[in-house]
Design a protein around this motif. Structure first.
Motif, PDB file in Angstrom:
ATOM      1  N   THR A  12      81.306  25.961 -80.514  1.00 30.37           N
ATOM      2  CA  THR A  12      80.925  25.294 -79.270  1.00 30.37           C
ATOM      3  C   THR A  12      80.434  23.885 -79.566  1.00 30.37           C
ATOM      4  OG1 THR A  12      80.324  27.393 -78.239  1.00 30.37           O
ATOM      5  CG2 THR A  12      79.423  25.390 -77.238  1.00 30.37           C
TER       6      THR A  12
ATOM      7  N   LYS B 220      79.182  20.092 -77.953  1.00 28.19           N
ATOM      8  CA  LYS B 220      78.677  19.345 -76.801  1.00 28.19           C
ATOM      9  C   LYS B 220      79.379  17.992 -76.797  1.00 28.19           C
ATOM     10  CE  LYS B 220      74.491  17.622 -74.570  1.00 28.19           C
ATOM     11  NZ  LYS B 220      73.017  17.476 -74.645  1.00 28.19           N
TER      12      LYS B 220
ATOM     13  N   GLU C 239      78.122  15.484 -68.464  1.00 34.27           N
ATOM     14  CA  GLU C 239      77.952  16.467 -69.528  1.00 34.27           C
ATOM     15  C   GLU C 239      79.226  17.280 -69.660  1.00 34.27           C
ATOM     16  OE1 GLU C 239      74.508  18.638 -68.328  1.00 34.27           O
ATOM     17  OE2 GLU C 239      75.591  19.846 -66.872  1.00 34.27           O
TER      18      GLU C 239
ATOM     19  N   THR D 278      81.134  20.663 -72.213  1.00 31.63           N
ATOM     20  CA  THR D 278      81.102  21.636 -73.293  1.00 31.63           C
ATOM     21  C   THR D 278      82.537  22.033 -73.640  1.00 31.63           C
ATOM     22  OG1 THR D 278      78.978  22.519 -72.541  1.00 31.63           O
ATOM     23  CG2 THR D 278      80.276  23.899 -74.017  1.00 31.63           C
TER      24      THR D 278
ATOM     25  N   GLY E 120      83.084  15.496 -79.585  1.00 30.76           N
ATOM     26  CA  GLY E 120      81.885  16.309 -79.407  1.00 30.76           C
ATOM     27  C   GLY E 120      81.368  16.781 -80.745  1.00 30.76           C
TER      28      GLY E 120
ATOM     29  N   PRO F 131      75.573  20.879 -81.659  1.00 34.92           N
ATOM     30  CA  PRO F 131      74.145  20.500 -81.678  1.00 34.92           C
ATOM     31  C   PRO F 131      73.488  20.943 -82.977  1.00 34.92           C
ATOM     32  CG  PRO F 131      74.743  21.422 -79.544  1.00 34.92           C
ATOM     33  CD  PRO F 131      75.929  21.629 -80.454  1.00 34.92           C
TER      34      PRO F 131
END
Length: 197
Positions: free
Chosen positions: A25, A27, A55, A57, A188, A191
């Motif tokens: 995943t 961001k 934003e 994902t 991306g 995190p």
């Protein structure tokens, strides 16, 4: 004993490969994402605007791309044509009606791998309160550790063509083109708190 060591090492390699194959995943980074759309203006020019990312994902499953997905929100407050008066006009009721419909959203419903790092991403695009299916032709640019952020990163480009009248944005058609060409570039990162797990 050496055979056991080789087996243990092979097991570790297998576990590492399996871990890398799990869905990851990401961001999406607003600072490195552009959602550009262009249209024809009375046959004279082809202006371009950027819808900045709010934003987003991206879940990318390298082993089984069909399980990948992407979801983004694009605030119309970030709309930028580099012409202040045009920005203001596009947000008015005869176009986006941004006070009533402040965001554009996209949520994928299907991802198809075409080989060679190319994908077809089908999803629901919502603009001006209207939701329609749209197909993005996407290309994987790169994935791996980001040299500055020291975390896993990924980058894609994508294109699509759609008709604005399908979303109730039909002011001045056909003099101002109905066909909208969309070009996206995005990257991306995982995190850091997730990457540490």
């Amino acid at each position: 004993m050496r055979a056991l060591q080789y087996l243990a090492f092979a097991g570790l390699l297998g576990a590492a490969a399996a871990a890398q194959a799990d869905p990851v995943t990401y961001k999406l980074d607003p600072g490195h994402t552009m959602v550009l759309f262009s249209w024809n203006h009375f046959g004279f020019s082809n202006p371009t605007a950027n819808l900045g990312l709010g934003e987003g994902t991206l879940v990318f499953d390298e082993k089984n791309p069909a399980k990948s997905s992407v979801e983004v929100t694009l605030p119309l407050a970030n709309l930028d044509t580099h012409v202040a008066k045009l920005d203001e006009h596009l947000k008015k009721p005869d176009f986006f009606d941004a006070d009533k419909y402040p965001t554009v959203t996209f949520k994928s419903t299907k991802v198809q791998a075409l080989g060679g790092g190319k994908f077809k991403v089908t999803g629901d695009l919502t603009v001006h309160g209207v939701t329609k299916p749209v197909v993005l032709d996407a290309r994987l640019n790169k994935q791996g550790e980001h040299p500055m952020l020291k975390t896993r990163a990924i980058g894609f480009d994508a294109t699509a063509t759609l008709k604005r009248s399908d979303f109730g944005l039909d002011a001045y058609v056909p003099n101002v083109g109905d066909e909208i060409k969309v070009r996206i570039t995005t990257e991306g990162e995982v995190p850091k708190d997730e990457a540490a797990k």
